[in-house]
Motif scaffolding. Sequence first.
Motif, PDB file in Angstrom:
ATOM      1  N   ASP A 292       0.742  -0.835   0.056  1.00  0.00           N
ATOM      2  CA  ASP A 292       0.297   0.302  -0.159  1.00  0.00           C
ATOM      3  C   ASP A 292       1.325   1.123   0.159  1.00  0.00           C
ATOM      4  O   ASP A 292      -0.244   2.387  -0.614  1.00  0.00           O
ATOM      5  N   VAL A 293       2.307   0.810   0.090  1.00  0.00           N
ATOM      6  CA  VAL A 293       3.245   2.544   0.270  1.00  0.00           C
ATOM      7  C   VAL A 293       2.650   3.072  -1.473  1.00  0.00           C
ATOM      8  O   VAL A 293       2.907   4.776  -0.696  1.00  0.00           O
ATOM      9  N   GLU A 294       2.607   3.049  -1.996  1.00  0.00           N
ATOM     10  CA  GLU A 294       1.898   4.227  -4.072  1.00  0.00           C
ATOM     11  C   GLU A 294       0.455   4.925  -3.373  1.00  0.00           C
ATOM     12  O   GLU A 294       0.635   5.522  -3.512  1.00  0.00           O
ATOM     13  N   ALA A 295       0.592   4.077  -2.951  1.00  0.00           N
ATOM     14  CA  ALA A 295      -1.470   4.330  -2.585  1.00  0.00           C
ATOM     15  C   ALA A 295      -1.020   5.320  -1.287  1.00  0.00           C
ATOM     16  O   ALA A 295      -1.734   6.539  -0.989  1.00  0.00           O
ATOM     17  N   VAL A 296      -0.820   4.943  -0.277  1.00  0.00           N
ATOM     18  CA  VAL A 296      -1.052   6.053   1.218  1.00  0.00           C
ATOM     19  C   VAL A 296       0.378   6.838   0.696  1.00  0.00           C
ATOM     20  O   VAL A 296      -0.748   8.440   1.053  1.00  0.00           O
ATOM     21  N   ALA A 297       1.414   6.611  -0.318  1.00  0.00           N
ATOM     22  CA  ALA A 297       2.127   8.064  -0.300  1.00  0.00           C
ATOM     23  C   ALA A 297       0.801   9.069  -0.803  1.00  0.00           C
ATOM     24  O   ALA A 297       1.299  10.079  -0.714  1.00  0.00           O
TER      25      ALA A 297
ATOM     26  N   LEU B  26      -6.690   1.172   6.313  1.00  0.00           N
ATOM     27  CA  LEU B  26      -6.602   1.930   5.369  1.00  0.00           C
ATOM     28  C   LEU B  26      -8.581   1.843   5.097  1.00  0.00           C
ATOM     29  O   LEU B  26      -9.238   0.586   5.425  1.00  0.00           O
ATOM     30  N   ALA B  27      -8.921   3.219   4.685  1.00  0.00           N
ATOM     31  CA  ALA B  27     -10.094   3.435   4.684  1.00  0.00           C
ATOM     32  C   ALA B  27     -10.565   2.079   2.723  1.00  0.00           C
ATOM     33  O   ALA B  27     -10.011   3.590   2.242  1.00  0.00           O
TER      34      ALA B  27
ATOM     35  N   VAL C 247      -8.465   3.262  -1.728  1.00  0.00           N
ATOM     36  CA  VAL C 247      -7.965   4.030  -0.422  1.00  0.00           C
ATOM     37  C   VAL C 247      -8.220   5.630  -1.078  1.00  0.00           C
ATOM     38  O   VAL C 247      -8.014   6.266  -1.629  1.00  0.00           O
ATOM     39  N   VAL C 248      -9.300   5.313   0.112  1.00  0.00           N
ATOM     40  CA  VAL C 248      -9.868   7.041   0.528  1.00  0.00           C
ATOM     41  C   VAL C 248      -9.680   7.703   1.686  1.00  0.00           C
ATOM     42  O   VAL C 248      -9.850   8.689   1.922  1.00  0.00           O
ATOM     43  N   GLY C 249      -8.721   6.659   2.490  1.00  0.00           N
ATOM     44  CA  GLY C 249      -8.137   7.278   3.462  1.00  0.00           C
ATOM     45  C   GLY C 249      -8.009   6.626   4.530  1.00  0.00           C
ATOM     46  O   GLY C 249      -7.782   5.330   4.569  1.00  0.00           O
ATOM     47  N   PHE C 250      -6.184   7.123   5.661  1.00  0.00           N
ATOM     48  CA  PHE C 250      -6.029   6.238   6.470  1.00  0.00           C
ATOM     49  C   PHE C 250      -5.352   6.617   7.543  1.00  0.00           C
ATOM     50  O   PHE C 250      -6.132   7.778   7.560  1.00  0.00           O
ATOM     51  N   VAL C 251      -5.295   5.934   8.289  1.00  0.00           N
ATOM     52  CA  VAL C 251      -4.839   6.451  10.247  1.00  0.00           C
ATOM     53  C   VAL C 251      -3.807   5.837  10.476  1.00  0.00           C
ATOM     54  O   VAL C 251      -3.802   4.588  10.156  1.00  0.00           O
ATOM     55  N   TYR C 252      -2.836   6.598  10.680  1.00  0.00           N
ATOM     56  CA  TYR C 252      -1.514   5.748  11.405  1.00  0.00           C
ATOM     57  C   TYR C 252      -1.061   6.459  13.242  1.00  0.00           C
ATOM     58  O   TYR C 252      -1.271   6.614  12.798  1.00  0.00           O
TER      59      TYR C 252
END
Length: 169
Positions: A10-15, A62-63, A69-74
């Motif tokens: 998911d690295v690229e999508a999150v970035a 990830l949402a 991917v439309v959102g994330f929380v870390y």
Amino acid sequence: MKIRSGLRADVEAVAALHTASWRSAYAGIMPAEYLEGPLYEERLGIWGRRLGAPAPGAALFLAEDESGVVGFVYLMPCSDGRMLLDNLHVRPSGKRLGTGSLLFRQALDWVRAEHPGRTLYLEVLEANTSAIAFYERRGGVRTDRRVAHFDQGFELIELEYAWPVAEAS
């Protein structure tokens, strides 16, 4: 919409989402030359390190919807015994649809289950008034105000908000 744990793949999508979120939310707050520069490459490096060698006790959620991917929380544990909600981002075109609320609830539930008794906290730029309103509506209590020093050579005021997890809703 589905919430799932983040993976190395998911690295690229999150970035990309992180970059789009910063460019939208911090326009007029952070220097334009920084936001318009190699921000994606910087975020790609951060997420590559975080997902390539996950910190013990950290979590990425990830949402996703049919578009991806439309959102994330870390979240990550800190040496002071608290849990840092280091990032909560939603695709700029998808704000106010409940994704941020779902991710925030996931973060609280995860901290309660995996790190019972720890306080959840985050840092938010003082000029990011929409994010502050979001966190205050979720019961966040302002616990500090300080200067954030960015490696790129600028400083901004940030606020700290906290939720004792046993009391958070």
